[in-house]
Every structure is written in C-alpha cells, then in structure tokens.
Scaffold this active site. Structure first.
Site, mmCIF file in Angstrom:
data_model
loop_
_atom_site.group_PDB
_atom_site.id
_atom_site.type_symbol
_atom_site.label_atom_id
_atom_site.label_comp_id
_atom_site.label_asym_id
_atom_site.label_seq_id
_atom_site.Cartn_x
_atom_site.Cartn_y
_atom_site.Cartn_z
ATOM 1 N N ASP A 90 43.037 61.048 37.307
ATOM 2 C CA ASP A 90 44.284 60.950 37.073
ATOM 3 C C ASP A 90 43.703 61.540 35.580
ATOM 4 O OD1 ASP A 90 43.677 58.720 34.824
ATOM 5 O OD2 ASP A 90 45.911 57.759 35.618
ATOM 6 N N ASP A 263 46.463 54.847 45.711
ATOM 7 C CA ASP A 263 45.994 53.806 44.782
ATOM 8 C C ASP A 263 47.133 53.064 44.511
ATOM 9 O OD1 ASP A 263 46.075 54.633 41.963
ATOM 10 O OD2 ASP A 263 47.217 56.173 43.597
ATOM 11 N N CYS A 301 39.473 37.856 58.359
ATOM 12 C CA CYS A 301 38.621 38.812 56.948
ATOM 13 C C CYS A 301 37.758 38.735 57.125
ATOM 14 C CB CYS A 301 39.879 38.297 55.919
ATOM 15 S SG CYS A 301 39.580 39.643 54.591
ATOM 16 N N CYS A 303 35.970 39.649 54.244
ATOM 17 C CA CYS A 303 35.148 39.784 53.322
ATOM 18 C C CYS A 303 34.152 38.555 53.430
ATOM 19 C CB CYS A 303 36.179 40.026 51.728
ATOM 20 S SG CYS A 303 37.256 38.514 51.588
ATOM 21 N N CYS A 306 35.949 34.734 52.585
ATOM 22 C CA CYS A 306 36.728 34.689 53.648
ATOM 23 C C CYS A 306 35.902 33.536 54.620
ATOM 24 C CB CYS A 306 37.894 35.267 54.198
ATOM 25 S SG CYS A 306 39.241 35.787 53.514
ATOM 26 N N HIS A 332 38.944 40.064 47.774
ATOM 27 C CA HIS A 332 39.252 39.300 49.290
ATOM 28 C C HIS A 332 40.895 40.561 48.956
ATOM 29 C CE1 HIS A 332 41.951 38.008 52.349
ATOM 30 N NE2 HIS A 332 43.169 38.280 52.005
#
Length: 385
Positions: A90, A263, A301, A303, A306, A332
């Site tokens: 940014d 974002d 999920c 991840c 999980c 997660h």
C-alpha cells in the site's frame, strides 16, 4: 510484464490470470496482510501450503521500522521475508485516515507523528513511490487520501481531486518497469463523486485500479452500491482491487460485482481473538461448547489445524493462553478465505456463480439473507434506495 487475462465469466463475476514478475496468480483472490513484513504468526512455508498467492506489505510501517534501505539490501520483501511469491504494497494513504489525530494534510503530502517515537515523518507521493520501489513489491499503490466516514461531500470532492494530482506525481517519479502502479478510485458512498473520480483516474491507464475509501465505517447497505457502481465502470481487461475488505460475505458479494482482488487483516486478527471462520458463520472458540467438541473446526477444511486438532484441544490452548491457539486459528481463517475464493472460481468456471453464492449465503446467514447481499448477487436488477 503484467498481463491480465479473463478466462471465464458468470454474470459480472469473472476468473482471470494476472501475470506478475514473480509469478502468475489466479483471481478472484484474497491477499493476506503482512503489515510489518510478516503475516502475524504464519510462516512463509505455511502461507504457501494454504494457497496464498500474493502478500501485502505496509509502506508506512516498513519505512519507519526497519527502514526501506534494509529491506532493499535483502533484495526487497521476498528476500527480507523469505516469501518467494508476489507482493503488493500500500502507499501509506490509509494512515492518512487512521492516524488522523497525528497528521496534517497539505497539497505537498502528509506530515505524520510517528506512532513509534513521535518524530515527524513527511510522506509525499514522491517519497511513497521511492519507498515502495525499495521494498520491491510487484504491485505498488498510488499515494492517496482515504477520507474518513462520515465526511462532508465537499471534503471528499477536494480530497479525490488532490488524490488525482498526487497520482500524476507518483507516475512522474516511478522508475521501475517491473512494478505495476495501481491508481485508486475514491468518492466515498456518493455515486456522483465516484463518477468524478473515475473520470479523472481512468485516463491515466494504469495496469490495474483499486476501489478505495470503503469499509471505513459505512454500513454494507451503503458500501455495496458504491462497489457495484465503481466496479462496473472499471476496465474489463485490468484487475480490480477492493481495498481493505475481507469478511467472507463481503468477498462473495464483491466477486459477484466483478472484483478480482481483496485484502484485510480480519482473518488473522479475528483468529488471535479466538474466533474461527466457517460456512455457518464465526465460531467463538472462547465459549464453553467447543471445550467438549471432538470434531475439527471444519471437517471440510484441509488446513493443518483441521487435519490434526479437535475444537476441544484448540479451546484448551486458548484458555491456557498457549500461542499455538491464535496461530492455528489464524492459519485456519486464512485457509478458509482461500478455499472460499477457490470455490467461487470453480463456480464461475461452471457458469453457476449466482447459484453457488445464493446457496452459500442461505447457509452462512442461516436462512436470513440480508437484502444488500441479494442485491449484490443480482446487480442488474438492484437499485440503490
């Protein structure tokens, strides 16, 4: 060097490939925020494993600490952070709003008091570009002012016109062809001011365009008509970036309106507070129920959290104030948003985005889908109140 190729459309939603010097990314996509040169608590290896494609860095924070010269000595953010993929920085413009009590805006730029030691920092369009070039991001942002909400119409008008003059100065001093500078469309929630900003911004023909000045306190009923109005008028052949937006429902609605890039600090911040994102809403891991639940946060999920941990274990870690808990919840939550946009891309490729998003919304809102979300999924028939 920066090619944007639309591959499929479903309504206004679209999938595309965005080629950058450090790799091609698939849109729509969510970009994790690494304000200080790190996504809080998550390693670059983990970011890669969960499907992150582009990471954000913050110009204001990195120029103050450790300073852009040190980052440049590492070869830019990829070398400094060990994340090998594309970066977006940014411009520092958001701090014009968020540090309102510590800054003064002039035509030349903005003078801040550093939040670290109170010293004066002069950030101009030229300085912003200089810092971003040193940070070495693939996509850099034009220096702009993000007006607060609410703000007087005349203030927003004067601000957006100054932002255009700052954009011209940014483009004048930009030197590196391997960096794409995106212009930012402002105008608050006012369609006529959004149109004014579009009229002034689009002739610069930058490689991409951002929708700024939203998600700063206005309601979703006010925000999404402004997103719809702006996105529809941005070029079809360039990426559209909705800045600072990252709640699950906002991603789905924004994708429906033709947005490509998002974002937000929301997934990691909410993870640090003990909340997990799911298709049925936000799960409070601080509450009593998860302490006895032997299932994962989300059985769908993939991840690490999980696949390896139960809700009960993570809830225990939270109560014990073990640092693994906020790390795993953040991991997660990021993976959840990446999976969400992956599912959206698949639905767009099938030509069934609206059907998928409607079904997702019925589940997420538990049958009480708000009108602003319905309108976002059907923008051709929606009209602002």
């Amino acid at each position: 060097m920066f090619e944007f190729t639309v591959q499929a459309r479903s309504g206004r939603a679209r999938t595309a490939q965005f080629a950058t010097p450090r790799g091609t990314v698939q849109t729509p996509m969510f970009m994790p925020v690494g304000t200080q040169g790190t996504v809080k608590g998550i390693s670059p290896q983990e970011l890669t494993e969960i499907g992150s494609q582009m990471i954000l860095g913050n110009t204001y924070h990195l120029m103050l600490r450790p300073g852009e010269a040190l980052v440049e000595a590492h070869g830019g953010l990829p070398g400094f952070t060990a994340y090998p993929g594309p970066f977006l920085t940014d411009s520092g413009g958001f701090q014009v709003m968020s540090l309102g009590h510590m800054r003064k805006i002039t035509e030349e730029g903005v003078v801040f008091k550093s939040h670290l030691d109170g010293s004066l920092v002069n950030l101009t369009p030229e300085r912003s570009v200089q810092v971003q070039e040193a940070l070495g991001a693939d996509v850099i942002m034009a220096f702009d002012e993000c007006p607060p909400f609410p703000a007087e119409r005349e203030y927003i008008r004067a601000s957006l016109e100054r932002t255009i003059r700052w954009l011209e100065r940014c483009l004048t001093v930009k030197r590196k062809s391997e960096q794409a500078l995106f212009a930012i469309v402002q105008g608050g929630i006012h369609e006529d001011l959004r149109q004014r900003s579009l009229d002034l911004t689009l002739p610069f023909g930058t490689p991409g365009f951002a929708i700024g000045g939203l998600a700063v306190g206005e309601s979703k009923e006010e925000m999404f008509p402004a997103v719809a109005f702006t996105a529809e008028r941005l070029p079809e052949n360039k990426p559209r970036y909705l800045m600072g937006v990252g709640h699950p429902e906002d991603l789905v609605a924004g994708i429906a309106l033709g947005v490509d890039m998002f974002d937000c600090v929301y997934p990691t911040r909410t993870g640090r507070f003990g909340y997990a994102l799911t298709d049925v809403g936000r799960l409070n891991m601080n509450s009593s129920a998860p302490r006895r639940q032997l299932e994962p946060i989300d059985p769908e999920c993939d991840c690490y959290a999980c696949r390896h941990y139960t809700r009960a274990y993570l809830a225990h870690l939270l109560r014990a104030e073990e640092m693994l808990a906020p790390r795993m919840l953040s991991l997660h939550n990021l993976r959840y948003l990446h999976r969400l946009v992956e599912r959206a891309r698949e639905a767009i490729s099938r030509g069934q985005f609206t059907e998928w998003a409607t079904e997702w919304g019925d589940t997420y809102f538990k049958g009480q889908t708000p009108e602003w979300f319905r309108k976002a999924l059907h923008p051709e028939t929606a009209r602002p109140d």
